[in-house]
Design an enzyme around this catalytic site. Sequence first.
Site, PDB file in Angstrom:
ATOM      1  N   CYS A  79       0.835  -1.207   0.000  1.00 50.13           N
ATOM      2  CA  CYS A  79       0.000   0.000   0.000  1.00 50.13           C
ATOM      3  C   CYS A  79       0.873   1.261   0.000  1.00 50.13           C
ATOM      4  O   CYS A  79       1.579   1.510  -0.965  1.00 50.13           O
ATOM      5  CB  CYS A  79      -1.006  -0.044   1.162  1.00 50.13           C
ATOM      6  SG  CYS A  79      -2.334   1.178   0.961  1.00 50.13           S
ATOM      7  N   HIS A 183      -3.886  -4.686  -0.111  1.00 47.09           N
ATOM      8  CA  HIS A 183      -3.436  -5.241   1.166  1.00 47.09           C
ATOM      9  C   HIS A 183      -3.552  -6.765   1.139  1.00 47.09           C
ATOM     10  O   HIS A 183      -4.649  -7.293   1.322  1.00 47.09           O
ATOM     11  CB  HIS A 183      -4.319  -4.712   2.310  1.00 47.09           C
ATOM     12  CG  HIS A 183      -4.048  -3.288   2.661  1.00 47.09           C
ATOM     13  ND1 HIS A 183      -3.067  -2.926   3.553  1.00 47.09           N
ATOM     14  CD2 HIS A 183      -4.633  -2.147   2.246  1.00 47.09           C
ATOM     15  CE1 HIS A 183      -3.056  -1.607   3.675  1.00 47.09           C
ATOM     16  NE2 HIS A 183      -3.986  -1.115   2.884  1.00 47.09           N
ATOM     17  N   GLU A 185      -2.658  -8.780   3.410  1.00 50.47           N
ATOM     18  CA  GLU A 185      -3.044  -9.242   4.755  1.00 50.47           C
ATOM     19  C   GLU A 185      -4.538  -9.072   5.019  1.00 50.47           C
ATOM     20  O   GLU A 185      -5.063  -9.632   5.984  1.00 50.47           O
ATOM     21  CB  GLU A 185      -2.205  -8.529   5.832  1.00 50.47           C
ATOM     22  CG  GLU A 185      -2.605  -7.109   6.180  1.00 50.47           C
ATOM     23  CD  GLU A 185      -2.203  -6.050   5.157  1.00 50.47           C
ATOM     24  OE1 GLU A 185      -2.474  -4.868   5.419  1.00 50.47           O
ATOM     25  OE2 GLU A 185      -1.632  -6.395   4.096  1.00 50.47           O
TER      26      GLU A 185
END
Length: 201
Positions: A79, A183, A185
């Site tokens: 990001c 992202h 995650e």
Amino acid sequence: MIAIINYEMGNLRSVQKALEKVGHEAQVTDDPQAIAAADKLILPGVGAYADAMAALRERKLIEPIRQAVAAGTPTLGICLGMQLLFETSYEDGQHEGLGILPGEVVRFEVPREYKVPHMGWNQITKQQDSPLYEGIDQGAYFYFVHSYYVVPTDPQVTATTTDYPEPFTSSIQQGKLYATQFHPEKSQKVGLKLLENFAAL
């Protein structure tokens, strides 16, 4: 050892937990020596570009990051961490980045029916073969939250594009330097697969 660079900007713990989930330990650190000694680096980031560069400068982390990338340490920007790799950002003025890759960071100019920030699930289109996307389908969905995106000077560093509504660079690869605007995650199974691929490099 995977080092997650801590400059107080980004969801460090969620990146660490995601790596643990796929069987890889990672250390959250702001120690320049630990960063220099790491086998792999992750540069996460959420927030304002100028603040992020100031935080990296304050912790004397700019040179260790540049040197690690130059030495061929596999590095993943996430990001804001992807945007910081470039030369210049036009977020709230003009700001100098890490300058590892030539290019700039610009704000979305989109039709009125599109919201800024670009937020939620969107698809990737692979532009080159990358070990990061091993076992990940063309058109896979990842989770995005951003108002700015990178425009690389060299289009060959673009690993994937995403449409909003025009195509923009959603991940990059140059040598052992990788970065994603989305992202991983927060991208559930497919994001964990990408992190596992990075950890296995």
